[in-house]
Scaffold this active site. Structure first.
Site: not given
Length: 498
Positions: A34, A73, A129, A279
């Protein structure tokens, strides 16, 4: 003489990796979470303290037009590791959750799996993730990584009420998921701690990463370290000028410094390629506690440039000449570039990335002709939301996002619903990086050829795109949530261990 020099330059880009010396190069891939285009000191933030990343930018190559493939993500991470759009691998719509049935398909080939046949040691530390799944089937250890320490999904995908994110006892800020297990810390496929202790997480990551570098160097084994970071930590609490986000960013930057020091201490600094990017754009809904897009419009969750254009640095002392490049590049290009540097075999599947060596070693032109923007929920019905060719970007659809709420720009907000544009909106991103001034109006008929060129790229790309089965649409199963006490009751509250 000029012709001779051109031939030499071409041969230099084709020469075998043995030109790096007797050893294969090492690779460190840093992937921030982020992070906005305006968040680093080297990208213009007045109060961010990122001296180590800024030093890499000053001594390496800084990109101004580098893109992620998604504004969220999981899909952006899938594309980075495979060199393929998330639509091909099925990592859409949105992101994976603790109990997701799906994950990055095992028939996809990651950078780690590309390098393993050449004898590389591979490790991942940080935020995965890309799924956990039944019997841990989607974890990094099943995707080419020898070693893994980290959190298997996002740090806010668990109840955070009363959890400490910053010392001495400052609670986590913002919204977190409820009704699921607390966030675990995993070593390979074993849960080491649940809930994870955020204040000392970065220190654990730093120790793991530096030890991996040192042990690989002692064995004279080439290595690949993938480090997708989290933002939380003890080491910089209250020390930055930018509040908690600045503290966390400062601590991550200190880890970058520790990695450089480990390379130097191990004698492999000059044989290691370091690549840093992020990302997706910043989570603006967190206000001053989140990232900053700089001049770019909106942030996370949107296909405006603030959601997908990222600060990016390539560093290799003695190999990459310091400078700035304005060439178009993407996270998709990392896998084919690393494979070319190592002399590895590319996966025998359609790749969307291109080799960046001309940019890196010659400051030359990009092989990439266009940037294609998919939303968080791509579909064959709507297709691409935007396309960039050269300095021009056309928006076929626009939409705001909850992640980008709270800014003065209403276009960024969740209540800015899907809008189709015919003709598409058109922006000159060199003159107007904030995407303020639409050129596709009756007052500007001279831009019709530009729109036709972009449309041709869009049609050609979408004709070759085959959507894979959606992994996220497989849904969730509460029994798949990671639990350190799998037989305990009542779940999820009993899933705790230290």
């Amino acid at each position: 003489m000029d012709y001779f020099m051109v031939v030499i330059s071409v041969l230099a880009t084709l020469i075998l990796p043995t030109s790096w010396g007797s050893q294969l190069p090492n690779f460190i891939l840093l992937f921030a979470d982020d992070l906005g285009f305006g968040d680093l000191g080297s990208y213009g933030h007045p109060s961010s303290e990122t001296p180590n990343l800024d030093k890499l930018a000053a001594e390496g190559l800084r990109f101004t037009d580098f893109y992620s493939t998604s504004p969220v993500c999981s899909p952006s991470r899938a594309a980075l590791l495979t060199g393929r759009y998330q639509t091909r691998s099925g990592v859409y719509p949105g992101v994976f959750y603790p109990g997701s049935r799906g994950g990055l398909p095992l028939n996809e080939t990651t950078i780690a799996e590309v390098l393993k046949p050449l004898g590389y040691a591979t490790a991942m530390v940080g935020k995965w993730h890309l799924g956990v799944g039944k019997d841990r089937m989607y974890l990094p250890t099943r995707q080419g990584f020898d070693h893994y320490l980290g959190v298997p999904y996002s740090h806010d995908q668990g109840p955070c009420h009363n959890l400490t994110c910053f010392p001495p006892n400052i609670k986590c800020f913002g919204y977190c998921d409820v009704g699921v297990v607390t966030v675990p810390l995993m070593a390979n496929e074993t849960i080491k701690q649940q809930p994870v202790s955020f204040p000392d997480l970065e220190e654990k990551y730093r120790d793991f990463a530096t030890q991996f570098i040192s042990s690989s160097a002692r064995r004279t084994q080439p290595f690949f370290l993938y480090y997708p970071s989290h933002y939380a930590g003890l080491g910089a609490a209250g020390r930055s000028l930018r509040g908690r986000f600045g503290d966390a960013l400062m601590e991550f930057d200190s880890t970058v410094g520790a990695l450089i020091q480990a390379l130097q201490d191990s004698g492999v600094h000059n044989n290691t390629f370091i690549f840093f990017t992020a990302d997706n754009g910043p989570e603006l809904m967190r206000r001053a506690r989140g990232g900053n897009s700089g001049l770019l419009k909106c942030g996370k969750g949107t296909t405006y440039d603030g959601g997908m254009r990222e600060p990016t640095i390539a560093y290799w002392p003695g190999r990459i000449r310091p400078g700035v490049t304005h060439e178009l590049s993407s996270t998709l290009d990392v896998l084919p570039t690393i494979a070319a540097m190592a002399g590895a075999t590319l996966p025998r599947v359609p790749l969307d990335g291109v080799d960046m060596r001309d940019i890196l070693f010659s400051h030359g032109p990009s092989k990439r002709k266009a940037i294609f923007y998919y939303p968080t929920d791509p579909s064959e019905k709507y297709g691409l939301f935007a396309v960039r060719v050269g300095k021009y970007k056309a928006h076929y659809y626009t939409r705001g996002a909850a992640h980008s709420d709270t800014t003065p720009d209403q276009d960024c907000h969740m209540i800015s619903f899907l809008k189709a544009h015919d003709p598409p909106l058109l922006f000159d991103l060199e003159a107007d990086p904030a995407e303020n001034y639409n050129l596709a109006t009756p007052d500007h008929p001279e831009y019709r050829p530009v729109l036709e060129l972009i449309e041709a790229q869009k049609v050609q790309f979408e004709r070759g795109m085959v959507f894979g089965q959606s992994q996220v649409a497989k849904g969730s199963d509460p029994t798949l949530q990671p639990c350190c006490n799998p037989d305990c009751t009542p779940k999820p509250t009993c899933c705790t261990c230290s």
